[in-house]
Enzyme design. Sequence first.
Site, PDB file in Angstrom:
ATOM      1  N   TRP A  81       0.823  13.527   3.327  1.00 23.83           N
ATOM      2  CA  TRP A  81       0.260  12.837   4.679  1.00 23.83           C
ATOM      3  C   TRP A  81       1.491  12.268   5.475  1.00 23.83           C
ATOM      4  CZ3 TRP A  81      -1.474  12.280  -0.441  1.00 23.83           C
ATOM      5  CH2 TRP A  81      -2.706  12.461  -0.676  1.00 23.83           C
ATOM      6  N   GLN A 137      -9.689   9.581  -4.364  1.00 20.64           N
ATOM      7  CA  GLN A 137      -9.208  10.338  -3.516  1.00 20.64           C
ATOM      8  C   GLN A 137     -10.437  11.236  -2.731  1.00 20.64           C
ATOM      9  OE1 GLN A 137      -6.248  10.998  -1.017  1.00 20.64           O
ATOM     10  NE2 GLN A 137      -8.035  11.017  -0.111  1.00 20.64           N
ATOM     11  N   HIS A 173       1.185   5.505  -2.053  1.00 20.25           N
ATOM     12  CA  HIS A 173       0.586   6.361  -3.134  1.00 20.25           C
ATOM     13  C   HIS A 173       1.660   6.942  -3.818  1.00 20.25           C
ATOM     14  CE1 HIS A 173      -3.458   6.655  -1.156  1.00 20.25           C
ATOM     15  NE2 HIS A 173      -2.715   5.899  -0.235  1.00 20.25           N
ATOM     16  N   HIS A 218      -9.535   2.134   0.550  1.00 16.95           N
ATOM     17  CA  HIS A 218      -9.229   2.761   1.606  1.00 16.95           C
ATOM     18  C   HIS A 218     -10.795   3.020   2.830  1.00 16.95           C
ATOM     19  CE1 HIS A 218      -5.910   4.257  -0.434  1.00 16.95           C
ATOM     20  NE2 HIS A 218      -5.474   5.018   0.741  1.00 16.95           N
ATOM     21  N   ASP A 250       2.108   3.425   2.666  1.00 20.57           N
ATOM     22  CA  ASP A 250       1.309   4.578   2.492  1.00 20.57           C
ATOM     23  C   ASP A 250       1.821   5.562   2.020  1.00 20.57           C
ATOM     24  OD1 ASP A 250      -1.346   5.279   2.191  1.00 20.57           O
ATOM     25  OD2 ASP A 250      -1.526   5.780   4.298  1.00 20.57           O
ATOM     26  N   GLU A 289     -10.899   5.011   7.506  1.00 21.33           N
ATOM     27  CA  GLU A 289      -9.617   5.446   7.727  1.00 21.33           C
ATOM     28  C   GLU A 289     -10.037   7.089   8.522  1.00 21.33           C
ATOM     29  OE1 GLU A 289      -6.905   6.924   4.704  1.00 21.33           O
ATOM     30  OE2 GLU A 289      -5.423   7.195   6.146  1.00 21.33           O
ATOM     31  N   HIS A 321       0.652  -1.350  -0.180  1.00 25.23           N
ATOM     32  CA  HIS A 321      -0.183   0.087  -0.056  1.00 25.23           C
ATOM     33  C   HIS A 321       0.955   1.169  -0.038  1.00 25.23           C
ATOM     34  CE1 HIS A 321      -3.925   2.027   1.188  1.00 25.23           C
ATOM     35  NE2 HIS A 321      -3.031   2.993   1.102  1.00 25.23           N
TER      36      HIS A 321
END
Length: 411
Positions: free
Chosen positions: A313, A150, A57, A208, A307, A211, A55
């Site tokens: 993030w 997203q 991005h 997702h 992630d 979360e 996982h």
Amino acid sequence: MLFQNACIENDRCLKDIRIQDGKFKTIAAGLKPEAGEEAIDLGGKLVLPPFVESHVHLDACLTAGDPCWNMSGTLFEGIECWGKRKDKLNAQDIRDRVRRCVKLYAAHGCQFIRTHVDVTDPNLTAMKTILDMKDELADLAEIQVVAFPQDGILSFPNGRDLMKEAVKMGADVVGAIPHYEFTREYSVESLNFAMKLAADNDRLVDVHCDEIDDEASRGLETLACRALEMGMYDKVTASHTTAMHSYNNAYVLKLMRLLKLSRINFVSNPLVNIHLGGRADTYPMRRGVTRIRELTENGLNVSFGNDDIFDPWYPMGNGNMRDVVYQGLNISHMMGYEDICGGYKFVTENAAKTLHITDHYGVQEGKPANMIVLDAPDYYDALNNDSALLYSVRAGKVIVRGHAAKTEVLV
Ligand code: 17E
Ligand code: FE2
């Protein structure tokens, strides 16, 4: 090519590994080099199948601070910062960052990557570019692409069409983000939509899911229920599920039955979940990490991911899978001897199951010769010392050569 005296996955009975034509030919004790065969004596060093990033991005990687830093450390400010960065995306920018990031992963022995790519962009620039890069990156890593909405599927203009378009373009996996949709009704409908899109196009699913530190966020039960009813089972993955940290135990007791029946996979992102989680708390402050230990004890498949690699993030990350294992085991109170020795499975075989790559993954005769060698006698030691990667072998070729870090105490 022959690697001698390998400690394969903590097995103290050392073995020799013969590689021929890009495959593991023979794995046994007492093999001798044949005439002209290159031989490397590993002297008992640890051999594992390559790490698997389940996982991350990649579209956002290496963009932290551009154009703004996430000051609150919340998921929501991260999404806001990313929204500003998205306006500046172009193919060259994406290509440069993704290549740099995949190289970082390669340098740490990771050869398989599942990346979520944001499709809430009317031009689908990142999706097009990253799908395009899969072939040229194949020498370094196998890349699996998730169509990740997203800003929501129902809560974003033309969200459904963008998802369909991404799948048509070749996305391997269908995503969703139920906790971020405007309403609970949208959340359920978005999951129904994603599951149907995947079923109709023979794709995997990775959502997702919940979360958020909201104990009322219940996307997971809908996802698991659909996975069961539609017979999609382990083709389905629930990422994050951080709300499960805050669910009451009575509900989890009931939920666990459904989860076991559904056989879905879980991905936890321990570094990022603890960083983004608990941000609305004072004290006590929740960890915001899903119930890794409980899920594992109930026989569910859990893997760990980074992630984020230096993005809106999470302001750190260098592709080292050791850090997520170290953090994941610590946070979930899995620091027993056996837990530590087997910790690598969260970023190897468990992750391989989630990605559905087990037919060509593992240090086994007949499979593609992909493996890594760490400068440690076993994984306990490798984890404790963040041991150096000595070799990464892909399709029978050494693609990374590392050296033991050396520090001398002078007194
Ligand atoms: N987007 C999101 O919704 N959640 C995350 N953890 C990241 C991006 C990294
Ligand atoms: Fe994510």
